[in-house]
Design an enzyme around this catalytic site. Structure first.
Site, PDB file in Angstrom:
ATOM      1  N   HIS A 176       6.930  -4.714   3.243  1.00 13.07           N
ATOM      2  CA  HIS A 176       5.922  -4.928   2.218  1.00 13.07           C
ATOM      3  C   HIS A 176       5.784  -6.432   1.981  1.00 13.07           C
ATOM      4  O   HIS A 176       6.601  -7.228   2.450  1.00 13.07           O
ATOM      5  CB  HIS A 176       6.304  -4.248   0.899  1.00 13.07           C
ATOM      6  CG  HIS A 176       6.242  -2.754   0.951  1.00 13.07           C
ATOM      7  ND1 HIS A 176       7.197  -2.000   1.604  1.00 13.07           N
ATOM      8  CD2 HIS A 176       5.346  -1.866   0.438  1.00 13.07           C
ATOM      9  CE1 HIS A 176       6.898  -0.708   1.481  1.00 13.07           C
ATOM     10  NE2 HIS A 176       5.778  -0.603   0.782  1.00 13.07           N
TER      11      HIS A 176
ATOM     12  N   LYS B 100       7.246  -8.043  -3.274  1.00 14.50           N
ATOM     13  CA  LYS B 100       7.867  -6.760  -3.636  1.00 14.50           C
ATOM     14  C   LYS B 100       9.368  -6.870  -3.440  1.00 14.50           C
ATOM     15  O   LYS B 100       9.863  -6.989  -2.329  1.00 14.50           O
ATOM     16  CB  LYS B 100       7.311  -5.618  -2.778  1.00 14.50           C
ATOM     17  CG  LYS B 100       7.888  -4.249  -3.138  1.00 14.50           C
ATOM     18  CD  LYS B 100       7.225  -3.143  -2.323  1.00 14.50           C
ATOM     19  CE  LYS B 100       7.853  -1.789  -2.600  1.00 14.50           C
ATOM     20  NZ  LYS B 100       7.723  -1.372  -4.020  1.00 14.50           N
TER      21      LYS B 100
END
Length: 344
Positions: free
Chosen positions: A227, A231
């Site tokens: 990601h 994140k």
């Protein structure tokens, strides 16, 4: 696991000639002393537009031209996800309201999204503001894409005022969130995963786990998820899939998930397109039999935010119908939205 749509008979030979779809092969490389998937030999198969078939195009045009006439207030609209939801909502004719809740620093600012000017309100006096908006638009739906720390306070506000809402923000105290809604008479769709097809995949995994417990007993599992660098936590979707594999008999420690957050590794090792480094969700699961003669690979990759935004809009339309029908059930998930069977 790639699912390919069946092409019309008249186009099969052309597809065979162009050889668009190629088998994806993954190997494993060592990154920081951890074994991870290497970059695939090709990108995930792309969807093809068949210009020779006109009926689906007309159907899409008809759907996109619908005006659902649902007022929608998007809180957190200064963020990328909020903006994506506004774009998706505006494209099908939802009425995007010109007000939104943001941070204290944003209070009083006016931002433009899709040619619409939206006034941002800070955390103070939100109840009065929301009540006033709700009084003016009694059939409105609130969409929340704010920050995890605001989840519970926002839900309490929506329930106190009585506004139905779609909670797409992850985090917060989820048990408290559900309890807050249960103790109110408010309708809500609550889901940390708004991607419709990803939710359907998770549902299929759950069904397989329930119907064939222990089917993969003894198999080893390797998991990679990538990601955007912002994140910090591990993918909740990956955890959900792993939970299904565990029910299927696979022994796996969540701590062994390979989290890739380094942009250079994401490009070289995972195969993330550079233009999507700031918004992607790549997941890869590799199962190997005890004697290493059988292997299974599951993969679901998302670039950008449009799939989540479109799922959110479907949730808004779904919830609006439930409110109008005064349905007995009040708390829904994206599984409920999928089961309705009338997604765009």
């Amino acid at each position: 696991m790639a699912l390919l749509s069946r092409a019309p008979c008249s186009t099969i030979s052309q597809l065979e000639k162009t050889r668009i779809f190629k088998k994806q092969c993954f190997s494993f490389v060592n990154v920081n002393n951890n074994v991870v998937f290497s970059k695939p030999t090709c990108l995930v198969p792309v969807a093809l537009s068949m210009s020779s078939t006109t009926e689906p195009i007309r159907e899409l045009e008809t759907q996109s031209s619908k005006n659902f006439n649902i007022p929608i207030m998007v809180n957190g609209c200064s963020g990328q996800m909020g903006k994506a939801v506004i774009q998706a909502a505006d494209s099908i004719g939802l009425q995007v309201l010109p007000e939104s809740f943001g941070s204290q620093e944003e209070s009083g600012l006016v931002i433009e999204v899709c040619g619409k000017e939206i006034l941002l309100h800070g955390p103070f006096d939100r109840e009065r503001v929301l009540a006033s908006i709700f009084d003016k638009y009694p059939n409105m739906i609130v969409v929340d894409y704010t920050v995890p720390s605001a989840v519970n306070d926002n839900a309490e506000l929506y329930c106190k005022v009585g506004v139905p809402f779609v909670m797409g923000t992850t985090g917060g105290d989820r048990d408290k969130l559900y309890k807050t809604v249960e103790n109110s008479k408010v309708y809500a769709v609550i889901s940390p995963q708004m991607g419709k097809q990803v939710v359907a995949f998770l549902a299929a995994m759950e069904i397989m786990a329930k119907q064939f417990p222990g089917a993969f007993t003894g198999y080893s599992l390797q998991v990679l998820e990538s990601h955007q660098s912002s994140k910090v936590d591990t993918s909740g979707t990956a955890k959900a899939v792993i939970s299904c594999f565990q029910k299927l008999g696979v022994s796996f420690d969540i701590k062994k998930i390979q989290k890739i957050r380094n942009p250079s590794q994401q490009i070289v090792v995972v195969g993330v397109p550079e233009e999507h480094l700031d918004a992607h969700a790549f997941h890869m699961y590799h199962l190997i039999s005890p004697d290493q003669t059988v292997s299974f690979e599951f993969q679901h990759n998302v670039c950008g935010r449009s799939t989540y935004a479109e799922g959110t809009v479907d949730a808004v339309i779904f919830l609006s119908k439930k409110v109008q029908l005064q349905a007995d059930k009040r708390i829904y998930s994206m599984i409920d939205v999928l089961r309705e069977g009338n997604m765009r």
